[in-house]
Design an enzyme around this catalytic site. Structure first.
Site, PDB file in Angstrom:
ATOM      1  N   GLU A 122      36.570  44.896  51.294  1.00  0.00           N
ATOM      2  CA  GLU A 122      37.920  44.534  51.745  1.00  0.00           C
ATOM      3  C   GLU A 122      38.783  45.743  52.068  1.00  0.00           C
ATOM      4  O   GLU A 122      39.841  45.602  52.688  1.00  0.00           O
ATOM      5  CB  GLU A 122      38.625  43.680  50.688  1.00  0.00           C
ATOM      6  N   TYR A 147      45.620  43.426  46.333  1.00  0.00           N
ATOM      7  CA  TYR A 147      44.326  43.752  45.701  1.00  0.00           C
ATOM      8  C   TYR A 147      43.567  44.799  46.513  1.00  0.00           C
ATOM      9  O   TYR A 147      43.189  45.857  45.987  1.00  0.00           O
ATOM     10  CB  TYR A 147      43.467  42.479  45.550  1.00  0.00           C
ATOM     11  N   LYS A 151      42.441  48.787  45.712  1.00  0.00           N
ATOM     12  CA  LYS A 151      41.038  49.234  45.697  1.00  0.00           C
ATOM     13  C   LYS A 151      40.855  50.377  46.695  1.00  0.00           C
ATOM     14  O   LYS A 151      40.153  51.362  46.409  1.00  0.00           O
ATOM     15  CB  LYS A 151      40.085  48.084  46.037  1.00  0.00           C
TER      16      LYS A 151
HETATM   17  P1  NAD Z   1      36.243  40.317  37.197  1.00  0.00           P
HETATM   18  O1  NAD Z   1      37.679  40.003  37.414  1.00  0.00           O
HETATM   19  O2  NAD Z   1      35.290  39.196  36.953  1.00  0.00           O
HETATM   20  O3  NAD Z   1      36.082  41.313  35.959  1.00  0.00           O
HETATM   21  C1  NAD Z   1      36.953  42.400  35.763  1.00  0.00           C
HETATM   22  C2  NAD Z   1      36.784  42.901  34.341  1.00  0.00           C
HETATM   23  O4  NAD Z   1      37.642  44.049  34.173  1.00  0.00           O
HETATM   24  C3  NAD Z   1      37.189  41.880  33.270  1.00  0.00           C
HETATM   25  O5  NAD Z   1      36.220  41.838  32.242  1.00  0.00           O
HETATM   26  C4  NAD Z   1      38.514  42.399  32.750  1.00  0.00           C
HETATM   27  O6  NAD Z   1      38.753  42.072  31.379  1.00  0.00           O
HETATM   28  C5  NAD Z   1      38.332  43.906  32.936  1.00  0.00           C
HETATM   29  N1  NAD Z   1      39.614  44.606  33.045  1.00  0.00           N
HETATM   30  C6  NAD Z   1      40.690  44.273  33.797  1.00  0.00           C
HETATM   31  N2  NAD Z   1      41.687  45.162  33.602  1.00  0.00           N
HETATM   32  C7  NAD Z   1      41.227  46.083  32.717  1.00  0.00           C
HETATM   33  C8  NAD Z   1      41.782  47.239  32.126  1.00  0.00           C
HETATM   34  N3  NAD Z   1      43.039  47.667  32.404  1.00  0.00           N
HETATM   35  N4  NAD Z   1      41.009  47.975  31.273  1.00  0.00           N
HETATM   36  C9  NAD Z   1      39.748  47.568  30.979  1.00  0.00           C
HETATM   37  N5  NAD Z   1      39.184  46.465  31.490  1.00  0.00           N
HETATM   38  C10 NAD Z   1      39.907  45.734  32.352  1.00  0.00           C
HETATM   39  O7  NAD Z   1      35.804  41.183  38.438  1.00  0.00           O
HETATM   40  P2  NAD Z   1      34.390  41.272  39.207  1.00  0.00           P
HETATM   41  O8  NAD Z   1      34.356  40.244  40.267  1.00  0.00           O
HETATM   42  O9  NAD Z   1      33.308  41.376  38.212  1.00  0.00           O
HETATM   43  O10 NAD Z   1      34.575  42.684  39.950  1.00  0.00           O
HETATM   44  C11 NAD Z   1      34.148  43.880  39.322  1.00  0.00           C
HETATM   45  C12 NAD Z   1      34.355  45.036  40.266  1.00  0.00           C
HETATM   46  O11 NAD Z   1      33.622  44.823  41.459  1.00  0.00           O
HETATM   47  C13 NAD Z   1      35.821  45.231  40.697  1.00  0.00           C
HETATM   48  O12 NAD Z   1      36.072  46.608  40.768  1.00  0.00           O
HETATM   49  C14 NAD Z   1      35.882  44.597  42.083  1.00  0.00           C
HETATM   50  O13 NAD Z   1      36.868  45.203  42.865  1.00  0.00           O
HETATM   51  C15 NAD Z   1      34.481  44.921  42.591  1.00  0.00           C
HETATM   52  N6  NAD Z   1      33.923  44.022  43.606  1.00  0.00           N
HETATM   53  C16 NAD Z   1      33.899  42.673  43.394  1.00  0.00           C
HETATM   54  C17 NAD Z   1      33.297  41.849  44.324  1.00  0.00           C
HETATM   55  C18 NAD Z   1      33.202  40.353  44.115  1.00  0.00           C
HETATM   56  O14 NAD Z   1      32.759  39.634  45.010  1.00  0.00           O
HETATM   57  N7  NAD Z   1      33.580  39.816  42.966  1.00  0.00           N
HETATM   58  C19 NAD Z   1      32.750  42.396  45.499  1.00  0.00           C
HETATM   59  C20 NAD Z   1      32.817  43.781  45.698  1.00  0.00           C
HETATM   60  C21 NAD Z   1      33.392  44.589  44.727  1.00  0.00           C
HETATM   61  O1  DAU Z   2      34.651  40.937  49.741  1.00  0.00           O
HETATM   62  C1  DAU Z   2      34.604  41.318  48.391  1.00  0.00           C
HETATM   63  C2  DAU Z   2      35.711  40.616  47.628  1.00  0.00           C
HETATM   64  O2  DAU Z   2      35.300  39.259  47.496  1.00  0.00           O
HETATM   65  C3  DAU Z   2      35.976  41.228  46.257  1.00  0.00           C
HETATM   66  O3  DAU Z   2      36.485  42.518  46.434  1.00  0.00           O
HETATM   67  C4  DAU Z   2      36.975  40.380  45.454  1.00  0.00           C
HETATM   68  O4  DAU Z   2      37.112  40.908  44.144  1.00  0.00           O
HETATM   69  C5  DAU Z   2      36.437  38.971  45.373  1.00  0.00           C
HETATM   70  O5  DAU Z   2      37.372  38.142  44.700  1.00  0.00           O
HETATM   71  C6  DAU Z   2      36.183  38.428  46.780  1.00  0.00           C
HETATM   72  O6  DAU Z   2      37.427  38.271  47.506  1.00  0.00           O
HETATM   73  P1  DAU Z   2      37.722  36.971  48.404  1.00  0.00           P
HETATM   74  O7  DAU Z   2      39.176  36.829  48.526  1.00  0.00           O
HETATM   75  O8  DAU Z   2      36.884  36.977  49.619  1.00  0.00           O
HETATM   76  O9  DAU Z   2      37.079  35.860  47.393  1.00  0.00           O
HETATM   77  P2  DAU Z   2      37.565  34.412  46.923  1.00  0.00           P
HETATM   78  O10 DAU Z   2      36.480  33.889  46.045  1.00  0.00           O
HETATM   79  O11 DAU Z   2      38.940  34.409  46.386  1.00  0.00           O
HETATM   80  O12 DAU Z   2      37.578  33.578  48.289  1.00  0.00           O
HETATM   81  C7  DAU Z   2      36.445  33.540  49.164  1.00  0.00           C
HETATM   82  C8  DAU Z   2      36.869  32.778  50.418  1.00  0.00           C
HETATM   83  O13 DAU Z   2      37.083  31.401  50.093  1.00  0.00           O
HETATM   84  C9  DAU Z   2      38.144  33.261  51.035  1.00  0.00           C
HETATM   85  O14 DAU Z   2      38.061  33.115  52.450  1.00  0.00           O
HETATM   86  C10 DAU Z   2      39.211  32.301  50.486  1.00  0.00           C
HETATM   87  C11 DAU Z   2      38.436  31.003  50.397  1.00  0.00           C
HETATM   88  N1  DAU Z   2      38.832  30.056  49.338  1.00  0.00           N
HETATM   89  C12 DAU Z   2      38.990  30.536  48.059  1.00  0.00           C
HETATM   90  C13 DAU Z   2      39.274  29.667  47.026  1.00  0.00           C
HETATM   91  C14 DAU Z   2      39.475  30.176  45.600  1.00  0.00           C
HETATM   92  C15 DAU Z   2      38.925  28.694  49.622  1.00  0.00           C
HETATM   93  O15 DAU Z   2      38.767  28.263  50.785  1.00  0.00           O
HETATM   94  N2  DAU Z   2      39.196  27.831  48.596  1.00  0.00           N
HETATM   95  C16 DAU Z   2      39.381  28.262  47.311  1.00  0.00           C
HETATM   96  O16 DAU Z   2      39.620  27.422  46.423  1.00  0.00           O
END
Ligand code: NAD
Ligand code: DAU
Length: 331
Positions: A122, A147, A151
């Site tokens: 993102e 967000y 990042k």
């Molecule tokens: P998540 O929200 O599920 O988990 C985040 C974790 O960080 C939680 O366990 C929370 O308690 C901890 N945390 C939050 N604030 C904190 C603080 N101040 N100190 C210590 N711990 C803290 O997130 P996720 O989806 O597992 O994402 C993990 C990483 O991967 C993030 O850096 C996110 O930007 C990145 N990322 C996520 C996705 C995705 O699709 N979810 C994709 C690409 C990158």
């Molecule tokens: O691309 C990586 C990112 O993917 C990570 O950096 C973020 O931490 C992670 O949360 C995710 O971000 P998105 O905003 O893409 O993910 P989210 O699951 O919130 O939503 C995925 C898509 O679905 C987005 O287009 C919004 C849509 N959406 C989301 C929700 C929660 C819906 O249509 N309905 C919903 O209820």
């Protein structure tokens, strides 16, 4: 090797810890996690004493300094991670994602410890739906939300600490993850648990936005590949060619759960909603030889539906509060 995993009680971090314990028995894992609403210690419970969990904040200089002196490698997952939350209250994103990353960078600089930074696609903003292009490591940063801008800022801090202070760091920017232990606020687990709870899935806008899905296990094998073989100072994009529009994802969940293909609701769109993300992971695949274990999104999604079906104790406690929050924004 001793590894400090920040955010290891969250979705991707917990999966990383499970994978590390299972596949790298010589690695000692310590998790630093603040256990916010998104951190769930029960995700690590099956691992017992194999993992040390320290509850604390990545922006706590003293705690971070002590833990960094006791490790060989920091893998930094901890973040505020949900776009919708960042639109309601951005401050925790600024504090954790920027100040927290700064705090870790200063500690690894002081103690000469190897650092891997987990980031997101993102940071590059979004693509048009009909754009044939995909993000590469050379795409300019153009984040849209609080967000993604925090990042992006954290990535730039890492790059500056590499250039100015010579820290040993690598970075990765991954696309949307799915799989076990993902909080029910996120798109795929929200819709699976909606169906399992008798609620219709909710699509923002018209459901045309596209995400590039990757199984969390593939994200984490890529992270280890970069730690093992990546060049210091380099950025690697992680993706598994999983582009799909949101409506098709919901239809697949409905098919996998035996519901009619149109049994969903269209709800209010996300302000500033990014249209499309798409990753070109050629650098990771050709330079470091990484390939995904889950080439089929349908198979990975079926396994994920089964996981949520058989782990209702893990998610039930959060479900009502998450749906109440979405109801306030008409989503
Ligand atoms: P998540 O929200 O599920 O988990 C985040 C974790 O960080 C939680 O366990 C929370 O308690 C901890 N945390 C939050 N604030 C904190 C603080 N101040 N100190 C210590 N711990 C803290 O997130 P996720 O989806 O597992 O994402 C993990 C990483 O991967 C993030 O850096 C996110 O930007 C990145 N990322 C996520 C996705 C995705 O699709 N979810 C994709 C690409 C990158
Ligand atoms: O691309 C990586 C990112 O993917 C990570 O950096 C973020 O931490 C992670 O949360 C995710 O971000 P998105 O905003 O893409 O993910 P989210 O699951 O919130 O939503 C995925 C898509 O679905 C987005 O287009 C919004 C849509 N959406 C989301 C929700 C929660 C819906 O249509 N309905 C919903 O209820």
């Amino acid at each position: 090797m001793r590894v400090l995993v920040t955010g290891g009680a969250g979705f991707i971090g917990a999966n990383f810890v499970h994978q590390t314990v299972a596949e790298r028995p010589d690695t000692q894992v310590t998790v630093l996690d603040a256990l916010t609403y998104a951190g769930n210690p029960t995700s690590l419970a099956p691992l017992g004493d194999a993992v040390t969990l320290v509850q604390g904040d990545v922006a706590d200089t003293g705690l971070v300094d002590r833990l960094v002196t006791e490790t060989d490698l920091v893998v930094h997952f901890a973040a505020e991670s949900h776009n919708d939350n960042s639109l309601e209250d951005p401050f925790p994103f600024v504090r954790t994602n920027l100040v927290g990353t700064f705090t870790l960078l200063e500690a690894v600089r002081r103690h000469g410890v190897r650092y891997h930074h987990i980031s997101t696609d993102e940071v590059y903003g979004d693509l048009e739906l009909d754009d044939p292009g995909r993000f590469t490591e050379d795409t300019p940063y153009n984040p849209s939300s609080p967000y993604s801008s925090t990042k992006a800022g954290s990535d730039l801090l890492v790059r500056a600490w590499v250039r100015s202070f010579g820290i040993q760091a690598t970075l990765s920017n991954c696309s949307n993850n799915y799989g076990p232990y993902q909080h029910v606020e996120k798109f795929i687990p929200r819709q699976i648990t909606n169906v399992l709870s008798g609620i219709r899935p909710k699509l923002y806008g018209q459901g045309h936005n596209v995400r590039d899905w990757i199984h969390v296990e593939d994200h984490n094998t890529a992270v280890w590949t970069i730690i093992d073989k990546g060049r210091p100072g380099e950025t690697y994009l992680i993706g598994a060619d999983g582009e799909m529009d949101n409506r098709s994802v919901v239809e697949m969940i409905l098919e996998l759960t035996g519901r009619p293909a149109d049994a969903y609701d269209l709800v209010a769109d996300r302000p500033g909603h990014d249209l499309r993300y798409a990753i070109d992971s050629t650098k990771l695949r050709t330079e470091l030889g990484w390939t995904p274990r889950y080439p089929s999104f349908h198979d990975g999604l079926a396994a994920t539906v089964d996981w949520y079906r058989t782990h209702q104790d893990w998610w039930q406690a959060d479900k009502a509060a998450v749906e109440a929050r979405y109801a306030r924004t008409g989503q």
